[in-house]
Design a protein around this motif. Structure first.
Motif, mmCIF file in Angstrom:
data_model
loop_
_atom_site.group_PDB
_atom_site.id
_atom_site.type_symbol
_atom_site.label_atom_id
_atom_site.label_comp_id
_atom_site.label_asym_id
_atom_site.label_seq_id
_atom_site.Cartn_x
_atom_site.Cartn_y
_atom_site.Cartn_z
ATOM 1 N N ALA A 195 0.847 -1.336 -0.003
ATOM 2 C CA ALA A 195 -0.184 0.070 0.028
ATOM 3 C C ALA A 195 0.666 1.167 0.070
ATOM 4 N N ASN A 196 1.908 1.251 0.840
ATOM 5 C CA ASN A 196 2.779 2.348 0.870
ATOM 6 C C ASN A 196 3.379 2.768 -0.420
ATOM 7 N N VAL A 197 3.806 1.753 -0.864
ATOM 8 C CA VAL A 197 4.772 1.818 -2.286
ATOM 9 C C VAL A 197 4.109 2.159 -3.544
ATOM 10 N N ALA A 198 2.779 1.668 -3.466
ATOM 11 C CA ALA A 198 1.718 2.265 -4.470
ATOM 12 C C ALA A 198 1.533 3.750 -4.331
ATOM 13 N N GLY A 199 1.453 4.249 -3.191
ATOM 14 C CA GLY A 199 1.099 5.634 -2.850
ATOM 15 C C GLY A 199 2.731 6.451 -3.106
ATOM 16 N N TYR A 200 3.741 5.952 -2.917
ATOM 17 C CA TYR A 200 5.038 6.426 -3.110
ATOM 18 C C TYR A 200 5.166 6.773 -4.623
ATOM 19 N N ILE A 201 4.703 5.728 -5.425
ATOM 20 C CA ILE A 201 5.034 5.753 -6.638
ATOM 21 C C ILE A 201 4.280 6.994 -7.343
ATOM 22 N N VAL A 202 2.573 7.040 -6.889
ATOM 23 C CA VAL A 202 1.774 7.887 -7.486
ATOM 24 C C VAL A 202 2.258 9.295 -6.912
ATOM 25 N N ALA A 203 2.627 9.518 -5.659
ATOM 26 C CA ALA A 203 2.787 10.848 -5.052
ATOM 27 C C ALA A 203 4.111 11.434 -5.980
ATOM 28 N N GLY A 204 4.957 10.468 -6.205
ATOM 29 C CA GLY A 204 6.287 10.949 -6.820
ATOM 30 C C GLY A 204 6.295 11.185 -8.458
ATOM 31 N N HIS A 205 5.239 10.806 -8.834
ATOM 32 C CA HIS A 205 5.263 10.668 -10.494
ATOM 33 C C HIS A 205 5.160 12.148 -10.910
ATOM 34 N N GLY A 206 6.229 12.288 -11.845
ATOM 35 C CA GLY A 206 6.357 13.689 -12.543
ATOM 36 C C GLY A 206 6.927 14.545 -11.699
ATOM 37 N N LEU A 207 7.649 14.104 -10.720
ATOM 38 C CA LEU A 207 8.482 15.276 -9.857
ATOM 39 C C LEU A 207 9.713 15.459 -10.555
ATOM 40 N N HIS A 208 10.405 16.680 -10.611
ATOM 41 C CA HIS A 208 11.357 17.087 -11.212
ATOM 42 C C HIS A 208 12.532 16.704 -10.512
ATOM 43 N N ASP A 209 13.908 16.632 -10.979
ATOM 44 C CA ASP A 209 15.145 16.742 -10.196
ATOM 45 C C ASP A 209 15.280 14.792 -9.734
ATOM 46 N N LEU A 210 14.566 14.164 -10.073
ATOM 47 C CA LEU A 210 14.639 12.917 -9.651
ATOM 48 C C LEU A 210 15.997 12.232 -10.324
ATOM 49 N N PRO A 211 16.519 11.277 -9.750
ATOM 50 C CA PRO A 211 17.799 10.648 -10.331
ATOM 51 C C PRO A 211 17.572 9.858 -11.342
ATOM 52 N N PRO A 212 18.399 9.340 -12.190
ATOM 53 C CA PRO A 212 18.273 8.386 -13.072
ATOM 54 C C PRO A 212 17.584 7.092 -12.614
ATOM 55 N N HIS A 213 16.824 6.471 -13.346
ATOM 56 C CA HIS A 213 16.360 5.041 -12.849
ATOM 57 C C HIS A 213 15.551 5.201 -11.667
ATOM 58 N N SER A 214 14.738 6.394 -11.750
ATOM 59 C CA SER A 214 13.598 6.491 -10.557
ATOM 60 C C SER A 214 12.256 6.020 -11.129
ATOM 61 N N PHE A 215 11.463 5.668 -10.251
ATOM 62 C CA PHE A 215 9.973 5.219 -10.479
ATOM 63 C C PHE A 215 8.974 5.958 -9.367
ATOM 64 N N GLY A 216 8.577 7.194 -9.599
ATOM 65 C CA GLY A 216 7.995 8.006 -8.493
ATOM 66 C C GLY A 216 9.040 8.147 -7.495
ATOM 67 N N TYR A 217 8.968 7.961 -6.153
ATOM 68 C CA TYR A 217 9.947 8.137 -5.203
ATOM 69 C C TYR A 217 10.888 6.973 -5.211
ATOM 70 N N LEU A 218 10.668 5.808 -5.698
ATOM 71 C CA LEU A 218 11.517 4.695 -5.672
ATOM 72 C C LEU A 218 12.896 4.817 -6.509
ATOM 73 N N TRP A 219 13.823 4.425 -5.904
ATOM 74 C CA TRP A 219 15.359 4.260 -6.695
ATOM 75 C C TRP A 219 15.496 3.076 -7.078
ATOM 76 N N LEU A 220 15.331 2.737 -8.190
ATOM 77 C CA LEU A 220 15.186 1.227 -8.768
ATOM 78 C C LEU A 220 16.561 0.593 -8.544
ATOM 79 N N PRO A 221 17.861 1.040 -8.796
ATOM 80 C CA PRO A 221 19.043 0.381 -8.574
ATOM 81 C C PRO A 221 19.172 -0.067 -7.091
ATOM 82 N N ALA A 222 18.826 0.793 -6.166
ATOM 83 C CA ALA A 222 18.850 0.434 -4.660
ATOM 84 C C ALA A 222 17.741 -0.712 -4.210
ATOM 85 N N LEU A 223 16.671 -0.445 -4.841
ATOM 86 C CA LEU A 223 15.618 -1.569 -4.745
ATOM 87 C C LEU A 223 15.840 -2.845 -4.994
ATOM 88 N N ILE A 224 16.566 -2.983 -6.128
ATOM 89 C CA ILE A 224 16.700 -4.266 -6.759
ATOM 90 C C ILE A 224 17.954 -5.143 -6.322
#
Length: 274
Positions: A195-224
């Motif tokens: 539930a929280n991750v779904a919210g983080y993705i929606v809330a962070g969608h379209g944000l500027h200044d996100l680092p490469p390989h981001s999905f909303g507030y998720l940083w995919l390299p770190a996650l994987i």
């Protein structure tokens, strides 16, 4: 943009360490992951306020994977109270969505540093004292469990933790046996994280200044990388718990957590000043 080999090594080391410590000491990996991930993002030019939000969201996302392996082991031993999971889950999902979609986005990064530092310091003190809450009553009715689930999901969403720091004391206070409480808390980690991750993705969608390989507030390299390594190491940590003086190790680790809490407090003060 390719991921730097050094970053992969750093994330792998963090994943191995958090997985082992989670199995050994029964702690949530977020207490270690969030300070280190926020520091890694900061070194790569991510603003402190955004870095801590991404670290919390990414830490929470790893719980989706680690909880599955943990729950399987607990379920095979018949330790999970699925009746409690079903009763708490609706409130957990609601509280998590309020935190991740609403409050998390509205709070300044500096405030999240302070919230996280307080959470880690509280956990460290509890770990150092080694006390379990005294059991004094039975589980509440439907409305009470809905409210308790909402609080667990909400607090978890703010600090990127699986909820065990609230759910285990709550269940033991309500006369649920400790081994059932720990196992049930592990099962609750999945809906909390989802539930929280779904919210983080929606809330962070379209944000500027996100680092490469981001999905909303998720940083995919770190996650994987972290999820892969921590899942491998958690069983080894659990085995080591039977051979090592865990009570002494918990007290020593509590001191490390206090240092991490002070670090996050300092980052919060710096972000406030900036």
């Amino acid at each position: 943009m390719p991921i730097e080999p050094l970053l992969i090594l750093e994330l792998a080391a963090l994943g191995l360490a958090t997985g082992f410590l989670a199995g050994l000491l029964g702690i949530g990996g977020g207490m270690i992951m969030v300070p280190f991930i926020s520091a890694m993002l900061g070194v790569r030019g991510v603003a402190p306020g955004l870095a801590v939000k991404m670290a919390i969201a990414t830490s929470m996302a790893t719980i989706i994977f680690t909880s599955m392996s943990s729950v399987r082991a607990h379920h095979q031993k018949g330790a999970v109270r699925w009746d409690i999971v079903r009763a708490l889950a609706p409130g957990i999902v609601g509280g998590a969505m309020v935190a991740s979609l609403g409050v998390f986005s509205l709070l300044k990064g500096a405030a999240l540093y302070f919230v996280f530092a307080s959470f880690v310091a509280f956990s460290a003190v509890q770990m150092f004292r080694g006390k379990k809450p005294a059991a004094s009553r039975q589980l509440p009715g439907t409305a009470g469990l809905l409210g308790a689930g909402g609080l667990i999901g909400f607090l978890s969403g703010l600090v990127g933790a699986g909820g065990g720091f609230v759910s285990v004391p709550f269940m033991t206070w309500c006369n649920v046996a400790i081994h059932n409480a720990v196992a049930t808390s592990a099962a609750l980690g999945f809906p909390i994280a989802l539930a929280n991750v779904a919210g983080y993705i929606v809330a962070g969608h379209g944000l500027h200044d996100l680092p490469p390989h981001s999905f909303g507030y998720l940083w995919l390299p770190a996650l994987i990388v972290i999820a892969s390594c921590s899942v491998l190491m958690a069983p080894l940590g659990a085995r080591a718990a039977h051979a090592l003086p865990v009570s002494k190790l918990k007290r020593a680790f509590a001191v490390v957590l206090i240092a991490l809490a002070l670090y996050m407090l300092g980052k919060g003060i710096a972000a406030l000043g900036g």
